[in-house]
Design an enzyme around this catalytic site. Sequence first.
Site, PDB file in Angstrom:
ATOM      1  N   GLY A   1       0.798  -1.220   0.000  1.00  0.00           N
ATOM      2  CA  GLY A   1       0.000   0.000   0.000  1.00  0.00           C
ATOM      3  C   GLY A   1       0.826   1.263   0.000  1.00  0.00           C
ATOM      4  O   GLY A   1       0.333   2.340  -0.317  1.00  0.00           O
TER       5      GLY A   1
ATOM      6  N   HIS B   1     -31.231  17.593  -9.674  1.00  0.00           N
ATOM      7  CA  HIS B   1     -31.523  18.630  -8.671  1.00  0.00           C
ATOM      8  C   HIS B   1     -32.310  17.997  -7.516  1.00  0.00           C
ATOM      9  O   HIS B   1     -33.148  17.124  -7.746  1.00  0.00           O
ATOM     10  CB  HIS B   1     -32.355  19.747  -9.317  1.00  0.00           C
ATOM     11  CG  HIS B   1     -32.831  20.778  -8.337  1.00  0.00           C
ATOM     12  ND1 HIS B   1     -32.015  21.796  -7.897  1.00  0.00           N
ATOM     13  CD2 HIS B   1     -34.025  20.935  -7.697  1.00  0.00           C
ATOM     14  CE1 HIS B   1     -32.689  22.547  -7.036  1.00  0.00           C
ATOM     15  NE2 HIS B   1     -33.926  22.043  -6.907  1.00  0.00           N
TER      16      HIS B   1
END
Length: 490
Positions: free
Chosen positions: A38, A458
């Site tokens: 990682g 929206h």
Amino acid sequence: MPQFDLLVVGGGPGGYVAAIRAAQRGLRVALVEKERPGGVCLNWGCIPTKAMLRSADVFQTVNGAAAFGITATDVQVDFAAVRERKNGIVDELTSGVARLLQANGVTVIEGHARFTGPTTVQVFQAGPSPVFDGGPRYAAVPTDIPIHTVEATDVIIATGSVPALLPVPGADLPGVITSDGAFGLTEIPERLVVIGGSAVGAEWASLFATFGTVVTIVEMQDRLVPAEDAEIGAALGRSFTGRGITVVSGSTVTGIEQSADGLRVNVDRTDPCALDADVVLVGVGRRPNTAALGLDAAGVATDARGFIPVDDRLRTGVEHVYAIGDVTGKALLAHVASHQGLTAADAIAGHDVHIDYDVIPAATFTHPEIASVGLTEGAARAAGHDVVTAKFPFAALGRARSVGDTEGFLKIVAGARHHEVLGVHIIGPSASDLIAEGALAITLEATLDELANTIHAHPTLGEIGMEAALAGLGLPVHIAPPRTRRGVSS
């Protein structure tokens, strides 16, 4: 015959991704990593800082719960629990990467790689991890105990970067830490001086200020996050000042010394000053992590800064040797390293690929968040573009109002003639998520007209791109039109 088709040195977001892609392409792949998989991103950077910043966001939200009609009393920060949560997330993700490597048939070799030739390395047992006193995390050197000798047809160097140290007297005093060392803090400092106001320094400043630390940032440039658009940096400075964070810009640190009750940071500016602190966090950049790799034995050259030059297929100057990620110095971002890893692996597997650095989004997880892609207004003008700019404030969005986070704006830099999008710059809620539309717009050579004519859901924060585009066309709907005099915008 080499043992492997590809050897990847380093298991960060570039290295492990390259190893997985190469294995998917049918190559025999080995990966050498001396720590957990990682790299910096999962262990010491992107993920752990964002986990802690999320805790800070929750603390801030709960403290402001009254504004939402919610009563919350005696809200406290349990810093040990914050760190425990962060550690749990890191453990889960690094373990997940290890499982992915295994599932894709990648041979993982634990240890420190040292080149003995262009495509041959010896792997040494890694030395003990240094005690976390805030100093350089990579202070430990490999032991002289070789474990393996590995030979491959091709090699990818993916060893990343480490925090740069401050070359001033007192930089090695106890209590002077890097961004890595910040994870070793077990208590919230009462007074913190952050040296460097770019993304790393600004994020730690935002985090600890939320937890109640008295924070001062010293930045050499004239504003915070100087790589960002000037209006974004100015807006972050105003926001930080409003939160009680002191910003000392246009200044350099000349030294750090012990004081009667902590540390004293000496600052050179028009009126020199001294800043008192319990902890000093140095966030002045990063340097390539190539120590003890034996690059000379591989014949791999570095530039004056120590980075490894590569071409658009990630090839170094040595045949069969590639480099990806921070060690190339192209753009020190995890997502760039991953993309480079995919490109290098595909190139090695025989695919006709190359990498384009023109569209690289970046995000800074302060409060408010910052994200950007493409050219700043200043850079666009300097490059000879005739530009128009468009801005829309979050305060004019119904969704931002309903969630109670209205600080900031979105700014588009576009060509004046064809309205092509050249850059998008955001400061405000969910900026790191919203920037994807900007990146796609530049990639597809979209225009203000096309953004304005795209129906957005929206009520959402995502509407801000459409609204800004409308404003840039002189057709704003949800903000007042610019005042005009004799037909000319003022």
